[in-house]
Design a protein around this motif. Structure first.
Motif, mmCIF file in Angstrom:
data_model
loop_
_atom_site.group_PDB
_atom_site.id
_atom_site.type_symbol
_atom_site.label_atom_id
_atom_site.label_comp_id
_atom_site.label_asym_id
_atom_site.label_seq_id
_atom_site.Cartn_x
_atom_site.Cartn_y
_atom_site.Cartn_z
ATOM 1 N N ASP A 182 -12.033 -3.751 -3.622
ATOM 2 C CA ASP A 182 -12.396 -3.443 -2.233
ATOM 3 C C ASP A 182 -11.334 -3.940 -1.250
ATOM 4 O O ASP A 182 -11.189 -3.404 -0.163
ATOM 5 C CB ASP A 182 -13.738 -4.122 -1.867
ATOM 6 C CG ASP A 182 -14.856 -3.613 -2.760
ATOM 7 O OD1 ASP A 182 -14.750 -2.459 -3.205
ATOM 8 O OD2 ASP A 182 -15.798 -4.386 -3.024
ATOM 9 N N ARG A 183 -10.624 -4.989 -1.658
ATOM 10 C CA ARG A 183 -9.661 -5.597 -0.712
ATOM 11 C C ARG A 183 -8.253 -5.047 -0.875
ATOM 12 O O ARG A 183 -7.364 -5.400 -0.109
ATOM 13 C CB ARG A 183 -9.596 -7.124 -0.906
ATOM 14 C CG ARG A 183 -10.879 -7.896 -0.728
ATOM 15 C CD ARG A 183 -11.571 -7.691 0.615
ATOM 16 N NE ARG A 183 -10.750 -7.893 1.811
ATOM 17 C CZ ARG A 183 -10.622 -9.044 2.455
ATOM 18 N NH1 ARG A 183 -11.237 -10.122 2.021
ATOM 19 N NH2 ARG A 183 -9.905 -9.133 3.548
ATOM 20 N N VAL A 184 -8.026 -4.221 -1.896
ATOM 21 C CA VAL A 184 -6.656 -3.835 -2.214
ATOM 22 C C VAL A 184 -5.971 -3.104 -1.057
ATOM 23 O O VAL A 184 -4.771 -3.304 -0.806
ATOM 24 C CB VAL A 184 -6.617 -3.019 -3.541
ATOM 25 C CG1 VAL A 184 -7.160 -1.626 -3.365
ATOM 26 C CG2 VAL A 184 -5.237 -2.981 -4.136
ATOM 27 N N GLY A 185 -6.757 -2.315 -0.308
ATOM 28 C CA GLY A 185 -6.167 -1.612 0.834
ATOM 29 C C GLY A 185 -5.655 -2.589 1.879
ATOM 30 O O GLY A 185 -4.542 -2.438 2.407
ATOM 31 N N ASP A 186 -6.473 -3.625 2.165
ATOM 32 C CA ASP A 186 -6.058 -4.627 3.151
ATOM 33 C C ASP A 186 -4.849 -5.418 2.654
ATOM 34 O O ASP A 186 -3.938 -5.747 3.422
ATOM 35 C CB ASP A 186 -7.213 -5.612 3.426
ATOM 36 C CG ASP A 186 -8.399 -4.913 4.077
ATOM 37 O OD1 ASP A 186 -8.184 -3.865 4.714
ATOM 38 O OD2 ASP A 186 -9.528 -5.419 3.922
ATOM 39 N N ILE A 187 -4.864 -5.740 1.344
ATOM 40 C CA ILE A 187 -3.723 -6.485 0.788
ATOM 41 C C ILE A 187 -2.455 -5.644 0.890
ATOM 42 O O ILE A 187 -1.393 -6.123 1.302
ATOM 43 C CB ILE A 187 -4.001 -6.883 -0.688
ATOM 44 C CG1 ILE A 187 -5.161 -7.888 -0.758
ATOM 45 C CG2 ILE A 187 -2.744 -7.463 -1.333
ATOM 46 C CD1 ILE A 187 -5.621 -8.224 -2.176
ATOM 47 N N ALA A 188 -2.575 -4.351 0.546
ATOM 48 C CA ALA A 188 -1.408 -3.457 0.602
ATOM 49 C C ALA A 188 -0.877 -3.384 2.035
ATOM 50 O O ALA A 188 0.343 -3.449 2.262
ATOM 51 C CB ALA A 188 -1.799 -2.066 0.110
ATOM 52 N N GLU A 189 -1.795 -3.284 2.985
ATOM 53 C CA GLU A 189 -1.370 -3.156 4.383
ATOM 54 C C GLU A 189 -0.661 -4.433 4.860
ATOM 55 O O GLU A 189 0.391 -4.382 5.481
ATOM 56 C CB GLU A 189 -2.601 -2.877 5.246
ATOM 57 C CG GLU A 189 -2.249 -2.436 6.646
ATOM 58 C CD GLU A 189 -3.510 -2.216 7.494
ATOM 59 O OE1 GLU A 189 -4.533 -1.755 6.932
ATOM 60 O OE2 GLU A 189 -3.457 -2.531 8.688
ATOM 61 N N ALA A 190 -1.261 -5.589 4.497
ATOM 62 C CA ALA A 190 -0.658 -6.863 4.930
ATOM 63 C C ALA A 190 0.713 -7.061 4.288
ATOM 64 O O ALA A 190 1.672 -7.485 4.954
ATOM 65 C CB ALA A 190 -1.591 -8.016 4.567
ATOM 66 N N ALA A 191 0.827 -6.752 2.989
ATOM 67 C CA ALA A 191 2.114 -6.927 2.297
ATOM 68 C C ALA A 191 3.149 -5.956 2.855
ATOM 69 O O ALA A 191 4.313 -6.325 3.058
ATOM 70 C CB ALA A 191 1.937 -6.722 0.793
#
Ligand code: SF4
Length: 367
Positions: free
Chosen positions: A121-130
């Motif tokens: 569920d968090r992978v999108g947010d992680i991708a965006e932050a990275a």
């Protein structure tokens, strides 16, 4: 200084994407890098920076820090600011620490999707932050913490299970347009680890981090790592390596460097060619080799120094090296570039080798 070695062909390299871990390039034909993890509490900034200085001196390229607590997170900005090496934050369990590590300026973050519950569920947010920080993510899959779903599907942490898990997570990042990834599939059994990395190499073009996880104590772990890495690197697989042995990080780095140097994948540093000894030996060869190794520790030129226990192979090997000693009858014949330059009593062998090495490298520098 050039040794009189027989030229050998360079090993092939698999074509992989290039990522940038701070100032260090990984993949895409970049030199294969060495990394390790610190063993200090990350929250202890001074101790961690001191250990980073030690592994830097030992030849490490990238350092990874465990970040299990909020105090560790709080220490990251200072460590990142002062570390001479790019810092990767190693995150298990807590996805919120991924964002904190990115905010702290880490050069990359390692996530273990198998033990971050809400990872999908968090992978999108992680991708965006990275992506907005411009840093890569390492997807690190370990046999011991494999995603439960993959374990159920495959029944065991097989090579296929490790690779399916890693590529599933990579695909989730790709769905969000993020491909700045590096992948590791680790197993404690070199055979499974080799099979997994061959499979991974065939199924994607991401740079690959090699590791035999929990490889064991110094000797056993180094051998297991060297066997697995040697086979894979000879096939061109692997862009960065970590030797995961139960020994201090500096020993892990030295072992990794020896593996790369053995395969001609890293410029050779000092090399000691010493014989194992046999019934013909005329000197305590084990002690002599250890004394020579200690005396040449940190010697700044990549010499090949031969330390031989008798006259059978002694003169031949000593002649093939930059310098060397052939021992016998309480004496040592000292060779430099194939010529006997002097014969010294046994107790003077180490000093004589050091003197000749210094003279040889000074002459070479002046030319
Ligand atoms: Fe034995 Fe001499 Fe060979 Fe050393 S160099 S292993 S002592 S034969």
């Amino acid at each position: 200084i050039q040794s009189l070695g027989v030229p050998v062909a360079a090993l092939p390299r698999r074509r992989s994407r290039r990522i940038q871990v701070g100032k260090v390039a990984v993949g895409g034909g970049a030199p294969i890098t060495v990394q390790t993890m610190t063993t200090t509490r990350t929250s202890d900034v001074d101790a961690t920076l001191q250990q980073i200085a030690q592994i830097t001196a030992a030849g490490c390229d990238i350092v990874r820090l465990a970040v299990p607590t909020a105090d560790d997170v709080a220490a990251l900005p200072l460590i990142v600011a002062k570390s001479p090496l790019p810092v990767i934050a190693d995150i298990h369990f807590q996805s919120r620490y991924v964002f904190a590590a990115i905010d702290a300026g880490c050069a990359a973050v390692r996530v273990n999707p198998g033990n971050i519950k809400e990872f999908d569920d968090r992978v999108g947010d992680i991708a965006e932050a990275a992506a907005s920080a411009g840093i890569p993510i390492r997807v690190g899959v370990n046999a011991g913490s494999l995603d439960r779903r993959m374990l159920e599907r495959h029944g065991a942490p097989t090579a296929e299970a490790l690779v399916d898990s890693a590529l599933h997570e990579a695909a989730l990042f790709e769905e969000h347009g993020f491909r700045d990834l590096k992948i590791a599939v680790k197993h404690h059994d070199p055979r499974t680890m080799i099979a997994a990395n061959r499979l991974l190499a065939a199924r994607c073009d991401y740079p690959i981090h090699l590791g035999v996880t929990e490889a064991g104590p110094l000797l056993q772990g180094t051998v297991k790592s060297a066997v697995a890495f040697g086979i894979l690197l000879a096939e061109g697989i692997g862009d960065t390596i970590r030797v995961s042995i139960s020994a201090p990080p500096t020993e892990q780095v030295k072992a990794a460097n020896h593996i790369l140097q053995s395969l001609g994948l890293r410029p050779r540093e000092l090399e000691i060619v010493s014989c194992p000894g046999c019934g013909r030996v005329q000197v305590d060869i084990h002690q002599l080799a250890a004394r020579v190794e200690a005396a040449f520790e940190g010697f700044p030129y990549p010499l090949r120094v031969a330390v031989m226990g008798c006259v059978v192979n002694g003169p031949g090997e000593a002649r093939e090296a930059d310098l060397g000693v052939s021992s016998g009858n309480g004496k040592g014949q000292i060779f430099v570039k194939g010529e006997v330059v002097r014969t010294v009593p046994e107790y003077q062998i180490v000093d004589a080798l050091l003197e000749e090495a210094t003279a040889l490298t000074e002459n070479a520098t002046e030319q």
